[in-house]
Design an enzyme around this catalytic site. Sequence first.
Site, short mmCIF file in Angstrom:
data_model
loop_
_atom_site.label_atom_id
_atom_site.label_comp_id
_atom_site.label_asym_id
_atom_site.label_seq_id
_atom_site.Cartn_x
_atom_site.Cartn_y
_atom_site.Cartn_z
N ALA A 85 10.99 9.66 10.36
CA ALA A 85 11.49 11.00 10.69
C ALA A 85 12.35 10.99 11.95
CB ALA A 85 10.30 11.95 10.90
N THR A 162 5.21 9.83 -0.66
CA THR A 162 4.16 9.32 0.22
C THR A 162 2.83 9.94 -0.19
OG1 THR A 162 5.61 8.89 2.09
CG2 THR A 162 3.31 9.26 2.58
N SER A 256 1.50 0.48 2.01
CA SER A 256 1.78 1.00 3.35
C SER A 256 0.56 1.72 3.90
CB SER A 256 2.97 1.97 3.31
OG SER A 256 3.20 2.57 4.57
N HIS A 258 1.23 3.74 6.69
CA HIS A 258 1.94 4.68 7.56
C HIS A 258 2.12 4.12 8.97
CE1 HIS A 258 2.92 8.84 6.18
NE2 HIS A 258 3.42 8.91 7.38
N ARG A 261 -0.20 5.33 11.69
CA ARG A 261 -0.10 6.69 12.25
C ARG A 261 -0.92 7.71 11.47
NH1 ARG A 261 5.09 6.87 15.46
NH2 ARG A 261 5.14 9.12 15.26
N GLY A 290 4.75 -2.37 7.43
CA GLY A 290 3.65 -2.42 8.37
C GLY A 290 3.55 -3.77 9.07
N VAL A 292 5.91 -5.90 10.07
CA VAL A 292 6.94 -6.93 9.83
C VAL A 292 7.83 -7.02 11.06
CG1 VAL A 292 8.90 -7.62 8.41
CG2 VAL A 292 6.89 -6.54 7.34
N ARG A 293 7.80 -8.16 11.73
CA ARG A 293 8.57 -8.33 12.97
C ARG A 293 9.42 -9.60 12.98
NH1 ARG A 293 7.07 -3.89 12.93
NH2 ARG A 293 6.01 -2.68 14.55
N ARG A 313 9.77 1.09 12.64
CA ARG A 313 10.06 1.12 14.08
C ARG A 313 11.21 0.18 14.47
NH1 ARG A 313 4.30 1.58 13.79
NH2 ARG A 313 3.48 3.44 14.84
#
Length: 385
Positions: A85, A162, A256, A258, A261, A290, A292-293, A313
């Site tokens: 969002a 969702t 997922s 979320h 959150r 969720g 993944v970096r 993010r």
Amino acid sequence: MSENVHPKATSVAELEIAAGEKLSAFAREYISHPGEGGQTYRDNCQAFKRYRLLPRNLRDVNIRDTSVTVLGAKLHFPVAIAPTAAHKFAHGDAELATAKGAAAMNTLMVLSSWSHHPLEQVAEAAPRGVHWFYMLFYRDRGRMKRLLERAERAGYAAIVLTVDSPIGPFSLRRKPVVFPEQIRLPNVWLDDVVPGPAGSLEHDWGLTRIVKNGATWEDVTWIKNNTRLPVVLKGILSAGDARIAVDLGVAGIYVSNHGGREQDGVPATIDVLPDIVRAVGGEAEVYLDGGVRTGTDVLKALALGARCVFIGRPALWGLALNGAEGVQQVLQVLKDELSLAMARAGCAKISDIEPSLVVHESYYLYRQLFNHSGKVNNKILKSKY
């Protein structure tokens, strides 16, 4: 690429630090907020480290092909943008810039209903991109029908629902939130009179009147029967729910939690992925977000059965750094890391990434406990992984 994009940042972790210096205090808190206690948020990232790679050697990996098809659309690599969002908190161009960054890397973006720009404008901003639309459940099915038709006309390729938010956060808020920037929600409020600014209690009460809490499988069936687009369910964490969805004809199962959150204390997505893949049995595509970096995280998720992973993010960190080019940089980092991880694992193309490449660390723990007869306290132990 603009010199404003951080050329020295070579990882998503470094880009997160750079973005933190540029974001306002409100935006930093809003984007990084880990949920109730942060257990699931932290575990999403840590869980990837519990899976170990077993590379295959002496294979020709001089040239790697990271391309993949997702619901029939060819992407240059299996990392896409998750629905999040209020991108305007990160950058003035908001979702328009995010869409351009995704399209520049030939991957897809899921547009949230909570976006600042109408779904048509976002599609027009990146006409060569692949777009999915995340739609809310509404009390009025006429409203949902209108949104489904708008998404079809605008060229969106799938509808994402969702399913892990049975009660919207606006239903629980008792104090207004003062946003540093005025945001619009044109994909939520259609021809309605908007009842106050976003974040106000009046606005929250208005949302409570139109958004349906406690949606059911019957709502999913209705949406599937009222659109020509494939339907993807986001927020699946149980094999049972995945099986029900497949039996209803859902095209994609999006694992997922979320980003931690919603409900704290649920499993990390990478931990539930194998069970869900088995339950789906190849009858639908399976995706994951969720934690993944890194490109190695992507490789592990693909080995455990995901067709594509999504980032939330990290895309916003890139957006905050330099709009569309910042989003592009985050995606480029992950693409480059994935290609390198594939080479080191002995994979020249995505189809070479197999379950045998990954083993859970518990396997080695059990091996250490085994005695020569394969027993501990006269019991044979087996890892579930």
